[in-house]
Structures are given as structure tokens and as C-alpha cells.
Design a protein around this motif. Structure first.
Motif, PDB file in Angstrom:
ATOM      1  N   ARG A  45       0.860  -1.378  -0.119  1.00 54.35           N
ATOM      2  CA  ARG A  45       0.095  -0.052   0.028  1.00 54.35           C
ATOM      3  C   ARG A  45       0.890   1.258   0.139  1.00 54.35           C
ATOM      4  O   ARG A  45       0.426   2.398  -0.551  1.00 54.35           O
ATOM      5  CB  ARG A  45      -0.932   0.048   1.278  1.00 54.35           C
ATOM      6  N   PHE A  46       2.077   1.152   0.663  1.00 60.87           N
ATOM      7  CA  PHE A  46       3.158   2.303   0.592  1.00 60.87           C
ATOM      8  C   PHE A  46       4.013   2.406  -0.565  1.00 60.87           C
ATOM      9  O   PHE A  46       4.187   3.418  -1.165  1.00 60.87           O
ATOM     10  CB  PHE A  46       3.880   2.323   2.012  1.00 60.87           C
ATOM     11  N   LEU A  47       4.233   1.179  -1.070  1.00 65.83           N
ATOM     12  CA  LEU A  47       5.094   1.054  -2.141  1.00 65.83           C
ATOM     13  C   LEU A  47       4.430   1.624  -3.620  1.00 65.83           C
ATOM     14  O   LEU A  47       5.187   2.547  -4.299  1.00 65.83           O
ATOM     15  CB  LEU A  47       5.562  -0.259  -2.592  1.00 65.83           C
ATOM     16  N   VAL A  48       3.181   1.645  -3.560  1.00 65.48           N
ATOM     17  CA  VAL A  48       2.426   2.279  -4.998  1.00 65.48           C
ATOM     18  C   VAL A  48       2.584   3.656  -4.911  1.00 65.48           C
ATOM     19  O   VAL A  48       2.488   4.252  -5.914  1.00 65.48           O
ATOM     20  CB  VAL A  48       1.086   1.502  -5.068  1.00 65.48           C
ATOM     21  N   ILE A  49       2.681   4.254  -3.655  1.00 69.69           N
ATOM     22  CA  ILE A  49       2.691   5.615  -3.589  1.00 69.69           C
ATOM     23  C   ILE A  49       4.300   6.261  -3.597  1.00 69.69           C
ATOM     24  O   ILE A  49       4.355   7.145  -4.183  1.00 69.69           O
ATOM     25  CB  ILE A  49       1.991   6.218  -2.370  1.00 69.69           C
ATOM     26  N   GLY A  60      -7.931  12.053   0.452  1.00 75.81           N
ATOM     27  CA  GLY A  60      -8.169  12.388   1.949  1.00 75.81           C
ATOM     28  C   GLY A  60      -7.324  13.343   2.537  1.00 75.81           C
ATOM     29  O   GLY A  60      -7.530  14.118   3.141  1.00 75.81           O
ATOM     30  N   SER A  61      -5.903  12.832   2.529  1.00 74.96           N
ATOM     31  CA  SER A  61      -5.159  13.530   3.190  1.00 74.96           C
ATOM     32  C   SER A  61      -4.907  15.030   2.749  1.00 74.96           C
ATOM     33  O   SER A  61      -4.620  15.947   3.351  1.00 74.96           O
ATOM     34  CB  SER A  61      -3.734  12.644   3.055  1.00 74.96           C
ATOM     35  N   ILE A  77      -7.187   2.657  -1.172  1.00 76.42           N
ATOM     36  CA  ILE A  77      -6.481   3.277  -0.067  1.00 76.42           C
ATOM     37  C   ILE A  77      -5.204   4.203  -0.669  1.00 76.42           C
ATOM     38  O   ILE A  77      -5.017   5.032   0.214  1.00 76.42           O
ATOM     39  CB  ILE A  77      -5.650   1.996   0.509  1.00 76.42           C
ATOM     40  N   ALA A  78      -4.688   4.066  -1.749  1.00 75.50           N
ATOM     41  CA  ALA A  78      -3.681   4.644  -2.008  1.00 75.50           C
ATOM     42  C   ALA A  78      -4.177   6.106  -2.727  1.00 75.50           C
ATOM     43  O   ALA A  78      -3.352   6.947  -2.421  1.00 75.50           O
ATOM     44  CB  ALA A  78      -2.554   3.877  -3.282  1.00 75.50           C
ATOM     45  N   LEU A  79      -5.029   5.917  -3.324  1.00 78.15           N
ATOM     46  CA  LEU A  79      -5.513   7.365  -4.235  1.00 78.15           C
ATOM     47  C   LEU A  79      -6.655   8.125  -3.420  1.00 78.15           C
ATOM     48  O   LEU A  79      -6.402   9.248  -2.967  1.00 78.15           O
ATOM     49  CB  LEU A  79      -6.194   7.023  -5.666  1.00 78.15           C
ATOM     50  N   LEU A  80      -7.734   7.607  -2.973  1.00 82.31           N
ATOM     51  CA  LEU A  80      -8.736   8.340  -2.456  1.00 82.31           C
ATOM     52  C   LEU A  80      -8.379   8.415  -0.840  1.00 82.31           C
ATOM     53  O   LEU A  80      -8.773   9.552  -0.225  1.00 82.31           O
ATOM     54  CB  LEU A  80      -9.919   7.519  -2.389  1.00 82.31           C
TER      55      LEU A  80
END
Length: 306
Positions: A39-43, A226-227, A218-221
Motif C-alpha cells: 500500500r505504501f510502495l505504490v505511492i 483524503g489527506s 487506499i492509495a488514491l482516495l
């Protein structure tokens, strides 16, 4: 606060509350520790390539990434993988708010007002009710793991606050660079060196589509949209005005898990949840002017950006 910004605050709470459903979908496909890394790697990959590193001390970036990124989600995903109900997880994770206040007092020497201490005591009482209910009806281990995740989030709050970034959004994005390598190492040791990658390969079959949709959500929205909205609100209003919107996150999480997953929390768990949210809300709001409450400067707990 304008009506438009109130709507944005509610939107963020919806995005983050539904994030727990996305996590549940991902955990049905991926091993938990590998899913944290993924989930963090894709960002992290596009961040390293295209986003300038924030001008903050490295130690605070590392504390932010380790607490918020590694410890919070290692324990949260572990807890949900071992039986923590999705809706209840979204609630118990809010324990990071009083934990952040206490860490600020212990590590930074900041004072805790009587109002905040009262809110902490009330929230801990609510957690005790939830713990008793879990012990009576199911294993206590998932609850304890979720509380460990909340503690990691609180540590991350301290790192984020001490970093004092000129661009909070860049700091948040660069935080995602910290978790992938240590979590891939943990996954290789605990889950096996090929388990996660095999699950990723099979995720492109028809049965794996929900997990991939959850990962993208999780990654995009959840994280970027969201952040990003939350960072904008925090830059325009006092933290005490914005932070209470985070208490809508467990409400959304519990209702969504009930409607989608059929989870039905017990009456005791719901009562404990109301007490927890009430304690957090009481401790975060400012007293009336002239009420005699001492002025304090404490780290503001960022809400769950799961």
C-alpha cells in the motif's frame, strides 16, 4: 468554517471510514505484512521520482514514517487478519488521540490540561468496556494489537509535529517512502519470501479484483485525496475546529461494515465506543473563554489516514 469546508470535512471522514472496507478486501487476498508494504510502495515510487523531499530533519521524517507507516499498519493489519472486526478496528484506532497527548507530555514536556486529562480517563474507561466485551465474547489479542497500532500512530504524530514542515503535504507523501523496505523484510521473514508476490500475481485473476480495487482506493482516495483535503482544512482553520471531524471516521466504519460485511457490534462495544468518542471529543474541544482552563500547547493528533 464555511458550509463548503464542513462538507469537505465530512467527505474526508467518509473516505477514511470506507478505507477500512478497502483494507478488509485487501487482507482477503494479501498477507498482512506484505499488504502494508504494497500500500505504501505504490505511492512511494512516484513520490521518489517526482516529489521534492521536504526540508525537515531526517530523524523526524523517520519517526513519522516508522510510527505512522510501519508500526500503526503492521499492528492494525495484523489485528484485522486475526479477527478484529472491521468497524471496531476503526473505533479502537482512535485511541491514538489520548496517546498522542500523553506522549507529548512525557517526551516533549508539554502540559496536559485538566480537561484533556478528564477526556483521556473517560476514553480509557470506554476502551476498558470494549476490552471486557472482547474478552467475554472473543479473543482479546486483536484488540491489543489494534491498540499497539494506535500507539504507533501516536508516535508518528510526534514526529510529524516536530518536523514542522514548510509543506505538510510533501511530508506526508515522503512518509510513504519509509515503510516499504522494512515491511518487505518482515513479510519475507514471517510470511515467506514468495507468499506476498504470489498473492500479487494471483490478484489479477477475477477473484483478486476486489483486493486490487481496495489497494487503489487506499492509495488514491484514502491517502492522497483524503489527506490532501485534510491538509488544506488544517491550513485554514484551528486544529480544534477541524479535528472533531475525525470522530466521524469510526461512525462511518461501523455503519459501512454493518451494511457491507454484516458485522453487528454488541451493545457493550457500542456503549464503550460512545464513551471513547465522547472522551476524545471533550478533550479536544476548547473550553469557553473565561472558564479558567490553563492554556496548553499539545501535539494535535492527526486522524486515521488509513
Amino acid at each position: 468554517m464555511t458550509n463548503r469546508d464542513r462538507l469537505l470535512g465530512i467527505t474526508v471522514a467518509l473516505l477514511w471510514g470506507l478505507n477500512f472496507l478497502a483494507i478488509r478486501a485487501g487482507l482477503d487476498q494479501f498477507p498482512p505484512f506484505f499488504f502494508v508494504a504494497l500500500r505504501f510502495l505504490v505511492i512511494a515510487v512516484p513520490v521518489v521520482l517526482f516529489v521534492p523531499r521536504p526540508n525537515v530533519p531526517l530523524r523526524w521524517l523517520l519517526l513519522y514514517g516508522t510510527g505512522f507507516g510501519v508500526l500503526q499498519f503492521l499492528f492494525l493489519f495484523w489485528a484485522m487478519n486475526t479477527g478484529m472486526p472491521t468497524g471496531l478496528a476503526s473505533l479502537v484506532l482512535q485511541a491514538s488521540a489520548p496517546m498522542t497527548v500523553l506522549l507529548g507530555a512525557l517526551l516533549l514536556g508539554e502540559r496536559v490540561s485538566r480537561r484533556q486529562m478528564t477526556g483521556i480517563v473517560v476514553a480509557v474507561g470506554g476502551m476498558a468496556v470494549i476490552g471486557w466485551d472482547r474478552f467475554a465474547h472473543a479473543s482479546l489479542l486483536p484488540l491489543l494489537l489494534t491498540l499497539c497500532g494506535a500507539f504507533g500512530w501516536a508516535l508518528g504524530n510526534i514526529g510529524s509535529r516536530q518536523a514542522r514542515p514548510d509543506s505538510p503535504m510533501r511530508l506526508m507523501l515522503w512518509m510513504t517512502v519509509i515503510p516499504p523496505l522494512p515491511m518487505l523484510a518482515v513479510s519475507a521473514v514471517v510470511e515467506g519470501p514468495t507468499a506476498g508476490w504470489s498473492a500479487l500475481g494471483s490478484a489479477f485473476d477475477a477473484d483478486g479484483v476486489p483486493a486490487l480495487v481496495g489497494l487503489v482506493y487506499i492509495a488514491l482516495l484514502g491517502t492522497i485525496v483524503g489527506s490532501g483535503l485534510w491538509t488544506g482544512l488544517m491550513s485554514r482553520y484551528p486544529a480544534s475546529t477541524v479535528a472533531p471531524f475525525s470522530l466521524l471516521v469510526p461512525v462511518v466504519g461501523i455503519v459501512a461494515s454493518w451494511l457491507v460485511l454484516g458485522e453487528q457490534p454488541t451493545v457493550a462495544a457500542l456503549c464503550g465506543g460512545v464513551v471513547v468518542v465522547g472522551g476524545c471529543l471533550y478533550g479536544m474541544t476548547r473550553p469557553r473563554v473565561g472558564a479558567g482552563e490553563p492554556t496548553v500547547s499539545l501535539p494535535t493528533p492527526a486522524p486515521a489516514r488509513v
